[in-house]
Design an enzyme around this catalytic site. Structure first.
Site, PDB file in Angstrom:
ATOM      1  N   LYS A 192     -28.505 -24.872 -30.069  1.00 61.11           N
ATOM      2  CA  LYS A 192     -28.481 -26.301 -29.785  1.00 61.11           C
ATOM      3  C   LYS A 192     -29.715 -27.001 -30.345  1.00 61.11           C
ATOM      4  O   LYS A 192     -30.726 -26.380 -30.646  1.00 61.11           O
ATOM      5  CB  LYS A 192     -28.399 -26.543 -28.272  1.00 61.11           C
ATOM      6  CG  LYS A 192     -27.072 -26.119 -27.662  1.00 61.11           C
ATOM      7  CD  LYS A 192     -25.886 -26.834 -28.284  1.00 61.11           C
ATOM      8  CE  LYS A 192     -25.863 -28.309 -27.970  1.00 61.11           C
ATOM      9  NZ  LYS A 192     -24.706 -29.003 -28.629  1.00 61.11           N
ATOM     10  N   TYR A 196     -27.319 -26.443 -34.587  1.00 63.86           N
ATOM     11  CA  TYR A 196     -26.535 -27.658 -34.377  1.00 63.86           C
ATOM     12  C   TYR A 196     -27.504 -28.779 -34.034  1.00 63.86           C
ATOM     13  O   TYR A 196     -28.357 -28.623 -33.150  1.00 63.86           O
ATOM     14  CB  TYR A 196     -25.530 -27.480 -33.234  1.00 63.86           C
ATOM     15  CG  TYR A 196     -24.392 -26.543 -33.547  1.00 63.86           C
ATOM     16  CD1 TYR A 196     -23.463 -26.846 -34.544  1.00 63.86           C
ATOM     17  CD2 TYR A 196     -24.219 -25.355 -32.833  1.00 63.86           C
ATOM     18  CE1 TYR A 196     -22.416 -25.989 -34.837  1.00 63.86           C
ATOM     19  CE2 TYR A 196     -23.174 -24.489 -33.118  1.00 63.86           C
ATOM     20  CZ  TYR A 196     -22.272 -24.810 -34.113  1.00 63.86           C
ATOM     21  OH  TYR A 196     -21.239 -23.969 -34.400  1.00 63.86           O
ATOM     22  N   GLU A 211     -23.393 -28.265 -38.239  1.00 64.85           N
ATOM     23  CA  GLU A 211     -22.128 -29.012 -38.195  1.00 64.85           C
ATOM     24  C   GLU A 211     -21.838 -29.793 -39.460  1.00 64.85           C
ATOM     25  O   GLU A 211     -20.712 -30.284 -39.636  1.00 64.85           O
ATOM     26  CB  GLU A 211     -22.091 -29.950 -36.982  1.00 64.85           C
ATOM     27  CG  GLU A 211     -22.999 -31.157 -37.050  1.00 64.85           C
ATOM     28  CD  GLU A 211     -24.419 -30.891 -36.575  1.00 64.85           C
ATOM     29  OE1 GLU A 211     -25.183 -31.854 -36.405  1.00 64.85           O
ATOM     30  OE2 GLU A 211     -24.763 -29.704 -36.363  1.00 64.85           O
ATOM     31  N   HIS A 215     -26.414 -32.633 -34.357  1.00 63.74           N
ATOM     32  CA  HIS A 215     -25.662 -33.789 -33.838  1.00 63.74           C
ATOM     33  C   HIS A 215     -26.541 -35.026 -33.761  1.00 63.74           C
ATOM     34  O   HIS A 215     -26.663 -35.676 -32.725  1.00 63.74           O
ATOM     35  CB  HIS A 215     -25.055 -33.451 -32.474  1.00 63.74           C
ATOM     36  CG  HIS A 215     -24.089 -32.305 -32.509  1.00 63.74           C
ATOM     37  ND1 HIS A 215     -22.875 -32.359 -33.164  1.00 63.74           N
ATOM     38  CD2 HIS A 215     -24.167 -31.054 -31.976  1.00 63.74           C
ATOM     39  CE1 HIS A 215     -22.241 -31.202 -33.038  1.00 63.74           C
ATOM     40  NE2 HIS A 215     -23.011 -30.390 -32.332  1.00 63.74           N
ATOM     41  N   ASP A 270     -20.644 -34.449 -28.355  1.00 68.61           N
ATOM     42  CA  ASP A 270     -21.864 -34.166 -29.119  1.00 68.61           C
ATOM     43  C   ASP A 270     -22.146 -35.242 -30.155  1.00 68.61           C
ATOM     44  O   ASP A 270     -23.303 -35.471 -30.531  1.00 68.61           O
ATOM     45  CB  ASP A 270     -21.753 -32.815 -29.830  1.00 68.61           C
ATOM     46  CG  ASP A 270     -22.008 -31.647 -28.894  1.00 68.61           C
ATOM     47  OD1 ASP A 270     -22.958 -31.727 -28.113  1.00 68.61           O
ATOM     48  OD2 ASP A 270     -21.255 -30.670 -28.949  1.00 68.61           O
TER      49      ASP A 270
END
Length: 370
Positions: free
Chosen positions: A74, A93, A117, A95, A269
């Site tokens: 994350k 990730y 992503e 986001h 997200d």
């Protein structure tokens, strides 16, 4: 290269950035891997497992200070911003389009940040997002059907079909990886499933796959409004790579929904595709809008780490190995998919959709790599 694997500290996040098999591969290429003590416990991976694979176990701050390449699951949270620095790569990730404070922290620190992503193949596929999208899509049906139980706020409708009783109506908005997996799970359990998307080719492919058992609709404001008004469970799974999710479900649509309907926003997200969406946690996963239950946990796959951690490492390991072996600039020059994942470097924003979200200037990845 020195590679760091911190323990995830987001609420109820039990995944870890790499498995022992991944550590073993990176060490085999001559790299040092520093793993934070206890980082894998939530995924059922002990410190001993990492040590046997060749890792060095260290304290939290030491992971960040030692490593040239940080591999996470994350995005960094506020308490981790202090560790970000120039001449360090973070691969995770991110986001960013829904997280201005993180964008600002990455730009201030001049960190080179590469987002899982937005790593994108020439055909548009998202190889590092897909495994978690598969997990989230399947989880959405399980979680949504649980919250349909009367005592947790739902209407008391069972997702599995029972002879002589109306089936649950499930509407899935978005027919990408998450949405198609949600549709498969709901259809397999016996629900009436409606799948909505703007991509007619994709709808035709899924119509053929399901043999007409799943209703497919072209996405318009009108078709969404009509479908969700009759739904017991709505799953939002709309994605525009790197950009904020479009708000396709309005507050008024929710107020006019069936009492006890459940809404799961997988797109949370990226800001969510429901107007009322705000991020929740596994500890406090839902809130009410009118008489509807909204579930918007921003790290859904973190609840099933024994599956998610391994699926994620299977996808990320070859890219991480390339970054470690070649350095980030050469790895990106050699791999156009990985180059599309570059978000920030040297205080510059590289991801144009994030710039559009916050009114920031951005530069092209080509100019950075020139």
């Amino acid at each position: 290269m020195k590679i760091g694997i911190p323990k995830e500290i987001k609420s109820q996040e039990n995944r870890v950035g790499i498995t022992p098999a991944g550590v073993h591969q990176l060490c085999g290429h001559g790299h040092q891997v520093f793993v934070e003590n206890g980082a894998g416990v939530g995924s059922g991976i002990s410190d001993t497992d990492y040590l046997e694979a060749g890792a060095v176990m260290v304290a939290a701050g030491d992971v960040w200070s030692e490593a040239e390449l940080i591999i996470k699951v994350k995005e960094p949270v506020a308490s981790e911003y202090q560790y970000l620095r120039e001449n360090q790569i973070i691969f995770t990730y991110l986001h960013l389009a829904a997280d201005k404070p993180q964008v600002d922290a990455l730009l201030r620190s001049k960190t080179t940040a590469i987002a899982y992503e937005t790593v994108q193949l020439d055909d548009g596929a998202l190889p590092l997002l897909s495994p978690m999208s598969e997990v989230a899509g399947r989880m959405a049906v399980i979680i949504g059907s649980y919250h349909q139980l009367k005592h947790v706020g739902g209407s008391g409708t069972l997702i599995t079909s029972v002879p002589g009783v109306n089936k649950m109506n499930v509407v899935v908005i978005g027919a990408g990886t998450s949405g198609s997996n949600a549709a498969r799970a709901a259809n397999g359990l016996g629900a009436n499933v409606t799948l909505i998307d703007v991509n007619l080719k994709r709808l035709a492919e899924l119509d053929a796959e399901f043999g007409g058992q799943v209703e497919t609709l072209f996405s318009t404001e009108y078709s969404i409004r009509k479908a969700v008004a009759q739904a017991d469970l709505v799953i939002g799974s709309v994605l525009i790579p790197g950009a904020k999710a479009p708000k396709l479900v309005t507050h008024e649509m929710m107020l006019n929904a069936r009492p006890g309907s459940v809404w799961v926003d997988i797109a949370v997200d990226q800001g969510g595709c429901f107007e009322d969406t705000h991020p929740t946690t596994h500890a406090d996963p839902t809130f009410m809008v009118g008489e509807s239950v909204i579930y918007a946990v921003a790290n859904m796959p973190g609840a099933v780490p024994a599956t998610s951690t391994y699926a994620l490492t299977n996808a990320t390991l070859s890219y991480a190995t390339g970054l470690a072996n070649k350095g980030w600039k050469q790895a990106l020059r050699d791999n156009s998919a990985l180059a599309r994942g570059l978000s920030t470097t040297g205080g510059q924003l590289v991801c144009a959709p994030v710039g559009e979200a916050f009114g920031y200037d951005s530069v092209s990845v080509e100019s950075v790599l020139a």
